[in-house]
Design a protein around this motif. Structure first.
Motif, mmCIF file in Angstrom:
data_model
loop_
_atom_site.group_PDB
_atom_site.id
_atom_site.type_symbol
_atom_site.label_atom_id
_atom_site.label_comp_id
_atom_site.label_asym_id
_atom_site.label_seq_id
_atom_site.Cartn_x
_atom_site.Cartn_y
_atom_site.Cartn_z
ATOM 1 N N PHE A 132 32.527 0.009 5.121
ATOM 2 C CA PHE A 132 33.431 0.093 4.271
ATOM 3 C C PHE A 132 33.818 -0.737 3.100
ATOM 4 O O PHE A 132 33.529 -1.866 3.050
ATOM 5 N N LYS A 147 36.660 -2.211 -0.130
ATOM 6 C CA LYS A 147 37.813 -2.634 0.084
ATOM 7 C C LYS A 147 38.227 -1.970 -1.268
ATOM 8 O O LYS A 147 37.099 -2.460 -2.833
ATOM 9 N N THR A 155 49.265 6.636 -1.717
ATOM 10 C CA THR A 155 49.288 7.418 0.198
ATOM 11 C C THR A 155 48.617 9.423 -1.008
ATOM 12 O O THR A 155 47.703 9.847 -0.781
ATOM 13 N N ALA A 179 44.841 8.308 -1.672
ATOM 14 C CA ALA A 179 44.214 8.558 -0.020
ATOM 15 C C ALA A 179 43.502 9.898 -0.096
ATOM 16 O O ALA A 179 43.480 10.889 -0.835
ATOM 17 N N HIS A 180 41.999 9.106 1.110
ATOM 18 C CA HIS A 180 41.022 9.934 1.087
ATOM 19 C C HIS A 180 40.992 9.512 3.174
ATOM 20 O O HIS A 180 41.126 9.013 3.295
ATOM 21 N N ASP A 212 40.521 6.716 5.041
ATOM 22 C CA ASP A 212 40.271 5.616 4.412
ATOM 23 C C ASP A 212 40.921 4.722 5.650
ATOM 24 O O ASP A 212 42.167 5.341 7.003
ATOM 25 N N TRP A 262 43.672 7.211 7.369
ATOM 26 C CA TRP A 262 44.574 8.308 6.374
ATOM 27 C C TRP A 262 43.487 9.394 7.372
ATOM 28 O O TRP A 262 42.375 9.810 7.367
ATOM 29 N N ILE A 265 43.840 -1.172 1.493
ATOM 30 C CA ILE A 265 42.545 -0.674 2.434
ATOM 31 C C ILE A 265 41.119 -0.511 1.413
ATOM 32 O O ILE A 265 40.613 -1.122 0.398
ATOM 33 N N ARG A 314 37.396 2.416 2.610
ATOM 34 C CA ARG A 314 36.654 3.390 2.199
ATOM 35 C C ARG A 314 35.740 3.111 2.510
ATOM 36 O O ARG A 314 34.589 2.428 2.443
ATOM 37 N N THR A 325 31.400 3.762 1.788
ATOM 38 C CA THR A 325 30.864 3.811 0.926
ATOM 39 C C THR A 325 29.334 3.887 1.559
ATOM 40 O O THR A 325 28.515 3.597 2.616
#
Length: 124
Positions: free
Chosen positions: A56, A58, A72, A76-77, A80, A95, A120, A122, A124
């Motif tokens: 992940f 940031k 959001t 937001a995906h 996340d 999320w 947050i 995600r 990758t």
């Protein structure tokens, strides 16, 4: 590879109220998505340094409830993860595309009364 749909499917185990196990539940969602969490931390706030080790990145720090609500709806995906420092252990949530979820279904990203900051992450 992170299977976001499998992770989100697992969120059905969340309750209506906090059970005090946000990190355990979010870890369960991550693992359901196929990402190994060997060596995971216990406290939620520690995931800010752990998530990059498992793929992940940031992507943002968002302070204040109005900014978090805006973020959001615009950025937001699904999948996340938000990590925050609050109290002794912090808080973590994911999320789903419809709502933020930890060990309970949240009504917003930062579930506390004050104006905190969320980092947050995600995959990758």
């Amino acid at each position: 590879m992170f299977n976001i749909n499998a992770a989100i499917s697992k969120t059905k185990i969340a309750g209506k109220k906090s059970q005090g196990f946000c990190a355990r539940f979010v870890r369960t969602y991550i693992e359901a998505g196929g990402v190994k969490t060997t060596g995971h931390p216990v406290s939620a706030y520690q995931y800010a340094s752990f998530l990059p080790k498992i793929g992940f990145t940031k992507i943002a720090s968002v302070a204040g409830k109005s900014n978090q609500a805006n973020w959001t709806t615009t950025n937001a995906h699904p999948g996340d993860i938000a990590v925050m420092k609050h109290g002794q252990h912090g808080h973590i949530c994911m999320w789903t595309g419809s709502y933020w979820v930890s060990d309970f279904i949240q009504n917003r990203m930062y579930p506390y009364q004050d104006e905190g900051t969320c980092d947050i992450f995600r995959y990758t």
